[in-house]
Motif scaffolding. Structure first.
Motif, PDB file in Angstrom:
ATOM      1  N   LEU B 121      17.181  -3.098  35.575  1.00  0.00           N
ATOM      2  CA  LEU B 121      17.349  -3.514  34.173  1.00  0.00           C
ATOM      3  C   LEU B 121      18.345  -4.671  34.079  1.00  0.00           C
ATOM      4  O   LEU B 121      18.196  -5.568  33.257  1.00  0.00           O
ATOM      5  CB  LEU B 121      17.825  -2.336  33.312  1.00  0.00           C
ATOM      6  CG  LEU B 121      16.807  -1.223  33.074  1.00  0.00           C
ATOM      7  CD1 LEU B 121      17.451  -0.070  32.301  1.00  0.00           C
ATOM      8  CD2 LEU B 121      15.590  -1.721  32.316  1.00  0.00           C
ATOM      9  N   ASN B 122      19.342  -4.646  34.953  1.00  0.00           N
ATOM     10  CA  ASN B 122      20.308  -5.753  34.934  1.00  0.00           C
ATOM     11  C   ASN B 122      19.657  -7.054  35.394  1.00  0.00           C
ATOM     12  O   ASN B 122      20.011  -8.124  34.906  1.00  0.00           O
ATOM     13  CB  ASN B 122      21.532  -5.424  35.794  1.00  0.00           C
ATOM     14  CG  ASN B 122      22.724  -6.292  35.442  1.00  0.00           C
ATOM     15  OD1 ASN B 122      22.898  -6.664  34.276  1.00  0.00           O
ATOM     16  ND2 ASN B 122      23.536  -6.626  36.423  1.00  0.00           N
ATOM     17  N   PHE B 123      18.696  -6.968  36.310  1.00  0.00           N
ATOM     18  CA  PHE B 123      17.960  -8.183  36.709  1.00  0.00           C
ATOM     19  C   PHE B 123      17.254  -8.787  35.486  1.00  0.00           C
ATOM     20  O   PHE B 123      17.254 -10.003  35.295  1.00  0.00           O
ATOM     21  CB  PHE B 123      16.925  -7.852  37.788  1.00  0.00           C
ATOM     22  CG  PHE B 123      17.477  -7.801  39.196  1.00  0.00           C
ATOM     23  CD1 PHE B 123      18.296  -8.815  39.679  1.00  0.00           C
ATOM     24  CD2 PHE B 123      17.165  -6.757  40.048  1.00  0.00           C
ATOM     25  CE1 PHE B 123      18.801  -8.774  40.974  1.00  0.00           C
ATOM     26  CE2 PHE B 123      17.654  -6.698  41.339  1.00  0.00           C
ATOM     27  CZ  PHE B 123      18.479  -7.713  41.806  1.00  0.00           C
ATOM     28  N   ILE B 124      16.641  -7.923  34.673  1.00  0.00           N
ATOM     29  CA  ILE B 124      15.955  -8.407  33.460  1.00  0.00           C
ATOM     30  C   ILE B 124      16.968  -9.027  32.512  1.00  0.00           C
ATOM     31  O   ILE B 124      16.729 -10.078  31.908  1.00  0.00           O
ATOM     32  CB  ILE B 124      15.209  -7.242  32.761  1.00  0.00           C
ATOM     33  CG1 ILE B 124      14.162  -6.639  33.687  1.00  0.00           C
ATOM     34  CG2 ILE B 124      14.546  -7.722  31.488  1.00  0.00           C
ATOM     35  CD1 ILE B 124      13.470  -5.422  33.119  1.00  0.00           C
ATOM     36  N   SER B 125      18.115  -8.370  32.388  1.00  0.00           N
ATOM     37  CA  SER B 125      19.179  -8.870  31.512  1.00  0.00           C
ATOM     38  C   SER B 125      19.670 -10.242  31.986  1.00  0.00           C
ATOM     39  O   SER B 125      19.925 -11.137  31.178  1.00  0.00           O
ATOM     40  CB  SER B 125      20.317  -7.846  31.508  1.00  0.00           C
ATOM     41  OG  SER B 125      21.479  -8.393  31.010  1.00  0.00           O
TER      42      SER B 125
END
Lengths: 60, 138
Positions: B121-125
């Motif tokens: 999810l942090n990659f998407i963020s």
């Protein structure tokens, strides 16, 4: 510290966090973000519930 | 029609590489949501921070396993890549030697997945922070 969540609680926490991130990152306006976040949350939890009932039926 | 598509593609390719376009993803990787906050998207950044950090810490508290760099099983490698996305959280966890317990019960396995998903999810963020920095998104 150890936390033990049951299956449904774990699914709810997961759905909530993922939905917030999906809503913010996949839409442009605030209104669209909220709508998409709620949609994702419903799909995550709804999917888990449906999958649970399907497994219960298969097991019988 | 074809001309406008070509022009749009060229415009996308020619996105200016500003300092913010480099700094925001880097800061966002280290601290989830910080890439948004540094661009004055306070609420979005705060929500991303709370969501990703909560998921990661819950995973840790559920005795989830953290993956280290490895060249073995493909699932272990993918687990490492997922964990790596959590940035600062992953570094601190490794430094403190947390997340090394054996997975002995079902919720510990959930914890492992929570930490991997927090990283993903942090990659998407991070990608979103980059798009804001280059002006592709408001």
């Amino acid at each position: 510290m150890t936390i033990t969540l049951n299956h449904f609680s774990a699914a709810t926490v997961f759905a909530l966090s993922a939905s917030i991130v999906f809503g913010i990152t996949h839409r442009e306006t605030t209104r669209e973000m909220v709508r998409y976040g709620l949609y994702c949350f419903a799909m995550f939890l709804g999917g888990a519930l449906v999958a649970g009932w399907v497994m219960w039926l298969l097991r019988r | 029609m074809a001309d406008s598509t070509t022009e749009k593609t060229k415009a996308d390719e020619a996105a200016p590489l500003t300092v913010m376009a480099v700094v925001a993803p880097a800061i966002g990787w280290l601290v989830p949501g910080a890439g948004h906050m540094i661009q004055k998207r306070w609420i979005r950044g705060g929500l991303l921070f709370v969501s990703i950090v909560t998921l990661f810490l819950l995973g840790l508290a559920m005795q989830g396993h953290i993956y280290k760099a490895n060249g073995g099983d493909i699932l272990d490698i993918l687990g490492f890549i997922g964990n790596l996305g959590a940035g600062g959280l992953y570094i601190v966890t490794l430094a403190m030697d947390w997340g090394q317990g054996a997975i002995a019960f079902a919720t510990a396995d959930y914890g492992t997945k929570f930490m991997i998903v927090a990283g993903l999810l942090n990659f998407i963020s991070i990608a979103d922070a980059y798009h804001i920095a280059i002006g592709k998104k408001q």
